[in-house]
Write a protein that holds these residues in place. Structure first.
Motif, PDB file in Angstrom:
ATOM      1  N   GLN A  28      -9.738  93.189 -18.697  1.00  0.00           N
ATOM      2  CA  GLN A  28      -8.350  93.158 -19.154  1.00  0.00           C
ATOM      3  C   GLN A  28      -8.175  92.190 -20.321  1.00  0.00           C
ATOM      4  O   GLN A  28      -7.494  92.496 -21.301  1.00  0.00           O
ATOM      5  CB  GLN A  28      -7.414  92.768 -18.005  1.00  0.00           C
ATOM      6  CG  GLN A  28      -7.295  93.847 -16.957  1.00  0.00           C
ATOM      7  CD  GLN A  28      -6.532  93.373 -15.732  1.00  0.00           C
ATOM      8  OE1 GLN A  28      -6.258  92.190 -15.549  1.00  0.00           O
ATOM      9  NE2 GLN A  28      -6.185  94.314 -14.868  1.00  0.00           N
ATOM     10  N   ILE A  51     -12.673  92.855 -13.371  1.00  0.00           N
ATOM     11  CA  ILE A  51     -11.479  93.482 -13.943  1.00  0.00           C
ATOM     12  C   ILE A  51     -10.719  92.523 -14.853  1.00  0.00           C
ATOM     13  O   ILE A  51     -10.256  92.906 -15.922  1.00  0.00           O
ATOM     14  CB  ILE A  51     -10.557  93.992 -12.812  1.00  0.00           C
ATOM     15  CG1 ILE A  51     -11.260  95.084 -12.003  1.00  0.00           C
ATOM     16  CG2 ILE A  51      -9.250  94.507 -13.364  1.00  0.00           C
ATOM     17  CD1 ILE A  51     -11.633  96.311 -12.769  1.00  0.00           C
ATOM     18  N   LYS A  52     -10.594  91.261 -14.456  1.00  0.00           N
ATOM     19  CA  LYS A  52      -9.857  90.284 -15.275  1.00  0.00           C
ATOM     20  C   LYS A  52     -10.521  90.098 -16.637  1.00  0.00           C
ATOM     21  O   LYS A  52      -9.851  89.996 -17.658  1.00  0.00           O
ATOM     22  CB  LYS A  52      -9.763  88.944 -14.543  1.00  0.00           C
ATOM     23  CG  LYS A  52      -8.979  89.033 -13.260  1.00  0.00           C
ATOM     24  CD  LYS A  52      -7.760  88.192 -13.332  1.00  0.00           C
ATOM     25  CE  LYS A  52      -7.043  88.205 -12.003  1.00  0.00           C
ATOM     26  NZ  LYS A  52      -5.792  88.835 -12.025  1.00  0.00           N
ATOM     27  N   PHE A  60      -3.846  99.150 -18.343  1.00  0.00           N
ATOM     28  CA  PHE A  60      -3.222  97.934 -17.855  1.00  0.00           C
ATOM     29  C   PHE A  60      -1.763  97.902 -18.304  1.00  0.00           C
ATOM     30  O   PHE A  60      -1.456  98.182 -19.454  1.00  0.00           O
ATOM     31  CB  PHE A  60      -3.971  96.713 -18.393  1.00  0.00           C
ATOM     32  CG  PHE A  60      -3.295  95.415 -18.070  1.00  0.00           C
ATOM     33  CD1 PHE A  60      -3.298  94.921 -16.778  1.00  0.00           C
ATOM     34  CD2 PHE A  60      -2.650  94.692 -19.057  1.00  0.00           C
ATOM     35  CE1 PHE A  60      -2.675  93.725 -16.478  1.00  0.00           C
ATOM     36  CE2 PHE A  60      -2.026  93.489 -18.764  1.00  0.00           C
ATOM     37  CZ  PHE A  60      -2.043  93.014 -17.466  1.00  0.00           C
ATOM     38  N   ILE A  67      -4.093  97.165 -13.317  1.00  0.00           N
ATOM     39  CA  ILE A  67      -5.469  97.320 -13.784  1.00  0.00           C
ATOM     40  C   ILE A  67      -5.622  98.649 -14.514  1.00  0.00           C
ATOM     41  O   ILE A  67      -4.740  99.500 -14.448  1.00  0.00           O
ATOM     42  CB  ILE A  67      -6.486  97.275 -12.608  1.00  0.00           C
ATOM     43  CG1 ILE A  67      -6.181  98.380 -11.591  1.00  0.00           C
ATOM     44  CG2 ILE A  67      -6.540  95.915 -11.985  1.00  0.00           C
ATOM     45  CD1 ILE A  67      -7.206  98.493 -10.481  1.00  0.00           C
TER      46      ILE A  67
END
Length: 163
Positions: A7, A3-4, A153, A92
């Protein structure tokens, strides 16, 4: 891809000015489209697909076809009395759910008192359900997102009165 990384890819695309980026890897296909009038992504599609034989494809910006603008995430008329409220935002991208299961009651309703650490909703991202916990105590004033709708996000989800 976690996810990071997704993003940071979204932030990079938004800052670069590209209108569309497609990324295909072994088991993940990501398409990020940004509107021509805004600097933040309007539509983000993250889809997991089986791709056994395809090698990784480099990220390449492509021109976007004209399309209808996405509906506004929140109303653009923040009233003066809304300034005293705390906005809880999505950490997220994914699909927003107010209930833990379709046959269960919602985690919180307008008027519900919440404490720090209470689960407010879940966001599904890449087949994983992530509990979104409150970082503040107070009372839910407004739910800003419809159940089962996609969120981005940093998109506002709830307004909380901390008093």
């Amino acid at each position: 891809m976690d996810i990071k990384e997704i993003q940071s890819l979204i932030k990079f695309v938004a800052k670069s000015g590209a209108s569309e980026v497609k990324l295909e890897m072994e088991d993940v296909k990501i398409t990020i489209r940004t509107g021509s009038t805004t600097a933040t992504p309007e539509t983000t599609i993250v889809q997991q697909i089986p791709m056994a034989q395809a090698p990784a494809v480099p990220v390449a910006p492509a021109p976007a076809a004209p399309e209808a603008p996405a509906p506004a995430a929140s109303s653009p008329e923040p009233a003066a009395d809304d300034s005293k409220y705390i906005t809880i935002k999505s950490p997220i991208i994914g699909t927003f759910y107010r209930k833990p299961a379709p046959d269960k009651p919602a985690f919180v309703e307008v008027g519900s008192s919440i404490s720090q650490g209470d689960v407010l909703c879940v966001i599904e991202a890449m087949k994983l359900f992530n509990d979104i916990e409150s970082e503040v105590s107070g009372k839910i004033v407004k739910v800003l997102v419809e159940d089962s709708s996609p969120v981005e996000f940093d998109q506002p989800l709830f307004l909380v009165d901390p008093s």
